[in-house]
Design a protein around this motif. Structure first.
Motif, PDB file in Angstrom:
ATOM      1  N   ASP A 261       0.366 -24.646  64.125  1.00 33.33           N
ATOM      2  CA  ASP A 261       0.390 -24.800  65.584  1.00 33.33           C
ATOM      3  C   ASP A 261      -0.016 -26.202  66.041  1.00 33.33           C
ATOM      4  N   LEU A 262      -0.188 -27.123  65.091  1.00 22.83           N
ATOM      5  CA  LEU A 262      -0.674 -28.456  65.437  1.00 22.83           C
ATOM      6  C   LEU A 262       0.429 -29.498  65.588  1.00 22.83           C
ATOM      7  N   VAL A 263       1.680 -29.137  65.324  1.00 19.87           N
ATOM      8  CA  VAL A 263       2.770 -30.112  65.411  1.00 19.87           C
ATOM      9  C   VAL A 263       2.824 -30.702  66.822  1.00 19.87           C
ATOM     10  N   GLY A 264       2.832 -32.034  66.888  1.00 22.12           N
ATOM     11  CA  GLY A 264       2.838 -32.745  68.159  1.00 22.12           C
ATOM     12  C   GLY A 264       1.465 -33.170  68.629  1.00 22.12           C
ATOM     13  N   GLN A 265       0.401 -32.627  68.047  1.00 20.80           N
ATOM     14  CA  GLN A 265      -0.952 -32.971  68.460  1.00 20.80           C
ATOM     15  C   GLN A 265      -1.463 -34.196  67.697  1.00 20.80           C
ATOM     16  N   VAL A 266      -2.416 -34.881  68.290  1.00 18.34           N
ATOM     17  CA  VAL A 266      -3.074 -36.016  67.652  1.00 18.34           C
ATOM     18  C   VAL A 266      -4.442 -35.564  67.153  1.00 18.34           C
ATOM     19  N   LEU A 267      -4.698 -35.798  65.870  1.00 20.56           N
ATOM     20  CA  LEU A 267      -5.952 -35.423  65.248  1.00 20.56           C
ATOM     21  C   LEU A 267      -6.808 -36.659  65.024  1.00 20.56           C
ATOM     22  N   THR A 268      -8.101 -36.539  65.282  1.00 15.51           N
ATOM     23  CA  THR A 268      -9.052 -37.598  64.985  1.00 15.51           C
ATOM     24  C   THR A 268      -9.717 -37.300  63.649  1.00 15.51           C
ATOM     25  N   VAL A 269      -9.714 -38.289  62.764  1.00 11.30           N
ATOM     26  CA  VAL A 269     -10.343 -38.160  61.442  1.00 11.30           C
ATOM     27  C   VAL A 269     -11.127 -39.440  61.204  1.00 11.30           C
ATOM     28  N   GLY A 270     -12.441 -39.348  61.068  1.00 10.05           N
ATOM     29  CA  GLY A 270     -13.228 -40.565  60.939  1.00 10.05           C
ATOM     30  C   GLY A 270     -12.945 -41.474  62.130  1.00 10.05           C
ATOM     31  N   THR A 271     -12.551 -42.716  61.878  1.00 15.57           N
ATOM     32  CA  THR A 271     -12.196 -43.638  62.956  1.00 15.57           C
ATOM     33  C   THR A 271     -10.685 -43.771  63.113  1.00 15.57           C
ATOM     34  N   ALA A 272      -9.930 -42.871  62.484  1.00 14.41           N
ATOM     35  CA  ALA A 272      -8.466 -42.923  62.549  1.00 14.41           C
ATOM     36  C   ALA A 272      -7.917 -41.789  63.419  1.00 14.41           C
ATOM     37  N   GLU A 273      -6.684 -41.979  63.874  1.00 10.20           N
ATOM     38  CA  GLU A 273      -5.971 -40.944  64.618  1.00 10.20           C
ATOM     39  C   GLU A 273      -4.614 -40.706  63.960  1.00 10.20           C
TER      40      GLU A 273
ATOM     41  N   SER B  97      10.033 -21.897  53.837  1.00  9.17           N
ATOM     42  CA  SER B  97       9.338 -22.404  52.644  1.00  9.17           C
ATOM     43  C   SER B  97       8.272 -23.432  52.995  1.00  9.17           C
ATOM     44  N   ASP B  98       7.760 -23.399  54.233  1.00  6.16           N
ATOM     45  CA  ASP B  98       6.787 -24.388  54.696  1.00  6.16           C
ATOM     46  C   ASP B  98       5.385 -24.088  54.179  1.00  6.16           C
ATOM     47  N   PHE B  99       4.692 -25.146  53.778  1.00  4.01           N
ATOM     48  CA  PHE B  99       3.262 -25.044  53.468  1.00  4.01           C
ATOM     49  C   PHE B  99       2.640 -26.406  53.691  1.00  4.01           C
ATOM     50  N   GLY B 100       1.822 -26.517  54.731  1.00  9.77           N
ATOM     51  CA  GLY B 100       1.192 -27.777  55.078  1.00  9.77           C
ATOM     52  C   GLY B 100       1.947 -28.503  56.177  1.00  9.77           C
ATOM     53  N   ILE B 101       1.405 -29.647  56.591  1.00 12.70           N
ATOM     54  CA  ILE B 101       1.984 -30.441  57.676  1.00 12.70           C
ATOM     55  C   ILE B 101       1.981 -31.916  57.303  1.00 12.70           C
ATOM     56  N   TYR B 102       2.931 -32.634  57.877  1.00 14.76           N
ATOM     57  CA  TYR B 102       2.962 -34.090  57.790  1.00 14.76           C
ATOM     58  C   TYR B 102       2.334 -34.681  59.054  1.00 14.76           C
ATOM     59  N   ALA B 103       1.731 -35.854  58.899  1.00 16.11           N
ATOM     60  CA  ALA B 103       1.179 -36.569  60.049  1.00 16.11           C
ATOM     61  C   ALA B 103       1.385 -38.068  59.864  1.00 16.11           C
ATOM     62  N   GLU B 104       1.561 -38.763  60.977  1.00 12.36           N
ATOM     63  CA  GLU B 104       1.700 -40.222  60.976  1.00 12.36           C
ATOM     64  C   GLU B 104       0.429 -40.854  61.515  1.00 12.36           C
ATOM     65  N   VAL B 105      -0.043 -41.901  60.860  1.00 13.39           N
ATOM     66  CA  VAL B 105      -1.226 -42.616  61.346  1.00 13.39           C
ATOM     67  C   VAL B 105      -0.826 -43.425  62.582  1.00 13.39           C
TER      68      VAL B 105
ATOM     69  N   ARG C 279      -0.961 -38.340  64.224  1.00  9.30           N
ATOM     70  CA  ARG C 279      -0.100 -37.441  65.011  1.00  9.30           C
ATOM     71  C   ARG C 279       0.657 -36.527  64.060  1.00  9.30           C
ATOM     72  N   VAL C 280       0.505 -35.223  64.241  1.00  8.72           N
ATOM     73  CA  VAL C 280       1.187 -34.254  63.383  1.00  8.72           C
ATOM     74  C   VAL C 280       2.673 -34.249  63.735  1.00  8.72           C
ATOM     75  N   THR C 281       3.523 -34.426  62.740  1.00  5.29           N
ATOM     76  CA  THR C 281       4.952 -34.612  62.988  1.00  5.29           C
ATOM     77  C   THR C 281       5.800 -33.369  62.714  1.00  5.29           C
ATOM     78  N   GLU C 282       5.577 -32.699  61.575  1.00  9.08           N
ATOM     79  CA  GLU C 282       6.406 -31.535  61.247  1.00  9.08           C
ATOM     80  C   GLU C 282       5.804 -30.788  60.064  1.00  9.08           C
ATOM     81  N   PRO C 283       6.242 -29.527  59.853  1.00  8.46           N
ATOM     82  CA  PRO C 283       5.795 -28.791  58.673  1.00  8.46           C
ATOM     83  C   PRO C 283       6.408 -29.389  57.406  1.00  8.46           C
ATOM     84  N   ILE C 284       5.793 -29.081  56.274  1.00  6.19           N
ATOM     85  CA  ILE C 284       6.293 -29.539  54.978  1.00  6.19           C
ATOM     86  C   ILE C 284       7.069 -28.412  54.319  1.00  6.19           C
ATOM     87  N   GLY C 285       8.372 -28.595  54.154  1.00  2.00           N
ATOM     88  CA  GLY C 285       9.185 -27.644  53.413  1.00  2.00           C
ATOM     89  C   GLY C 285       9.016 -27.874  51.919  1.00  2.00           C
TER      90      GLY C 285
END
Length: 257
Positions: A186-198, A235-243, A200-206
């Motif tokens: 449910d996180l696709v399209g959201q921006v996640l903060t991790v440490g001092t980085a951000e 066949s999705d498991f996990g998500i991709y994200a762009e820094v 953006r979740v892009t799509e599920p991983i097939g």
């Protein structure tokens, strides 16, 4: 429960390595440092790579040795060790249950890797030829994305399938503890903060057939894409994200919107 980074993993050589690191520094629109920096071309891939020692463009995974084509490769582990930023010339050490350990400099001793991995590669397939770095990481998709997986989702999947699966077969970059199982979908399209980085979740991983191999033995123990489809319809498991904003991340850092 607050979600945190449980593991950070990089894979210095595509399909032929994997190791944990305690921290790393992310840059905007770039992959995880050191991840899939190298890949082993095959005879078939040479036609696409051209004569240059370092191909100038991203190449598809079909040009390289990969676990989807030979399950034995999934049991290879290793890399530079816990150094977050290894200097040029620092050797890579690889291990496999059916081979003696190999310690070599990928920049100058790629031929040693070709010799070491050849017994694990089917004779009827195009032979491995040379180790190459590229203009970006040799990821399966032509995007500088980072993969994020959930420990709770893995535990739930293991329960549903009635077997341990482990983390190595998935070749993920970040493992998260604290998310409810499958909440990452449910996180696709959201921006996640991790440490001092951000990020953006892009799509599920097939998932491809490489995940069907037990990473301890390098042998097929399940048809993973079909098992996922039977459970979830995909066949999705996990998500991709762009820094989107660079920064330093470390194991234990909070991750969330």
């Amino acid at each position: 429960m607050t979600a945190r980074i449980a593991r950070i993993r990089r894979h210095p050589i595509k399909s032929l390595s994997g190791e944990d690191v305690g921290r790393t520094t992310l840059s905007a629109a770039r992959p995880l440092p050191g991840d899939r920096h190298w890949a082993l071309l095959t005879e078939a891939g040479e036609a696409h790579a051209g004569p240059d020692p370092r191909p100038g463009r991203w190449l598809p995974k079909s040009c390289f040795l990969r676990g989807a084509a030979e399950a034995a490769l999934q049991a290879i582990e290793g890399g530079w060790g816990d150094d977050p930023d290894p200097a040029p010339g620092v050797p890579v050490t690889l291990r496999h249950p059916d081979q003696p350990p190999l310690c070599f400099d990928p920049a100058t001793e790629g031929g040693r890797l070709v010799e070491w991995v050849s017994p694990l590669w089917p004779a009827e397939r195009p032979r491995p030829t040379r180790l190459v770095a590229g203009p970006t990481a040799w990821t399966d998709v032509n995007r500088p994305w980072i993969s994020i997986l959930s420990q709770a989702s893995l535990a739930d999947l293991e329960t549903r399938l009635g077997r341990p699966l482990g983390i190595a077969r998935w070749r993920a970059n970040l493992w998260v503890e604290g998310w409810p199982a499958w909440a990452e979908r449910d996180l696709v399209g959201q921006v996640l903060t991790v440490g001092t980085a951000e990020l953006r979740v892009t799509e599920p991983i097939g998932r491809c057939p490489a995940t069907s191999a037990d990473s301890r033995t390098g042998r097929i123990d399940i048809d993973m894409p079909e098992a996922l489809k039977a459970l979830f319809g995909n066949s999705d498991f996990g998500i991709y994200a762009e820094v989107v904003t660079g920064g330093t991340i470390a194991v234990g850092d909070r991750i969330g919107p």
